[in-house]
Design a protein around this motif. Structure first.
Motif, mmCIF file in Angstrom:
data_model
loop_
_atom_site.group_PDB
_atom_site.id
_atom_site.type_symbol
_atom_site.label_atom_id
_atom_site.label_comp_id
_atom_site.label_asym_id
_atom_site.label_seq_id
_atom_site.Cartn_x
_atom_site.Cartn_y
_atom_site.Cartn_z
ATOM 1 N N ALA A 114 72.935 13.140 46.088
ATOM 2 C CA ALA A 114 72.532 13.716 44.804
ATOM 3 C C ALA A 114 72.291 15.202 45.011
ATOM 4 N N THR A 133 71.082 18.765 43.220
ATOM 5 C CA THR A 133 70.413 19.327 42.048
ATOM 6 C C THR A 133 71.181 20.532 41.561
ATOM 7 N N THR A 134 71.265 20.675 40.241
ATOM 8 C CA THR A 134 72.000 21.795 39.659
ATOM 9 C C THR A 134 71.099 22.990 39.394
ATOM 10 N N ARG A 194 64.806 17.630 37.026
ATOM 11 C CA ARG A 194 66.005 18.423 37.305
ATOM 12 C C ARG A 194 67.261 17.602 37.084
ATOM 13 N N THR A 207 70.772 16.292 38.104
ATOM 14 C CA THR A 207 71.417 16.053 39.396
ATOM 15 C C THR A 207 72.827 15.527 39.187
ATOM 16 N N ARG A 263 75.776 13.136 41.146
ATOM 17 C CA ARG A 263 76.043 12.202 42.234
ATOM 18 C C ARG A 263 77.454 12.456 42.729
#
Length: 60
Positions: free
Chosen positions: A21, A23-24, A33, A35, A37
């Protein structure tokens, strides 16, 4: 309950952790947040690889 043991080799690209995963950095409305995958492209998210076929030697 015992788990089945699979005799397939572990993927060398992801070392058996096929999905991660990421996080953006974007926060959602609830404060969490966003995320993504991402699955390993080498094993297609399974964590295992199939053994390479044995090459047959031909000629001399």
């Amino acid at each position: 309950m015992p788990q089945r043991h699979q005799n397939r080799p572990v993927c060398g690209h992801c070392d058996g952790f096929p999905v991660v995963a990421i996080t953006t950095g974007t926060c959602l409305a609830d404060g969490s947040r966003a995320t993504l995958r991402v699955a390993c492209p080498a094993c297609r998210g399974t964590g295992h690889t199939t053994p390479a076929p044995v090459l047959a030697r031909t000629g001399r």
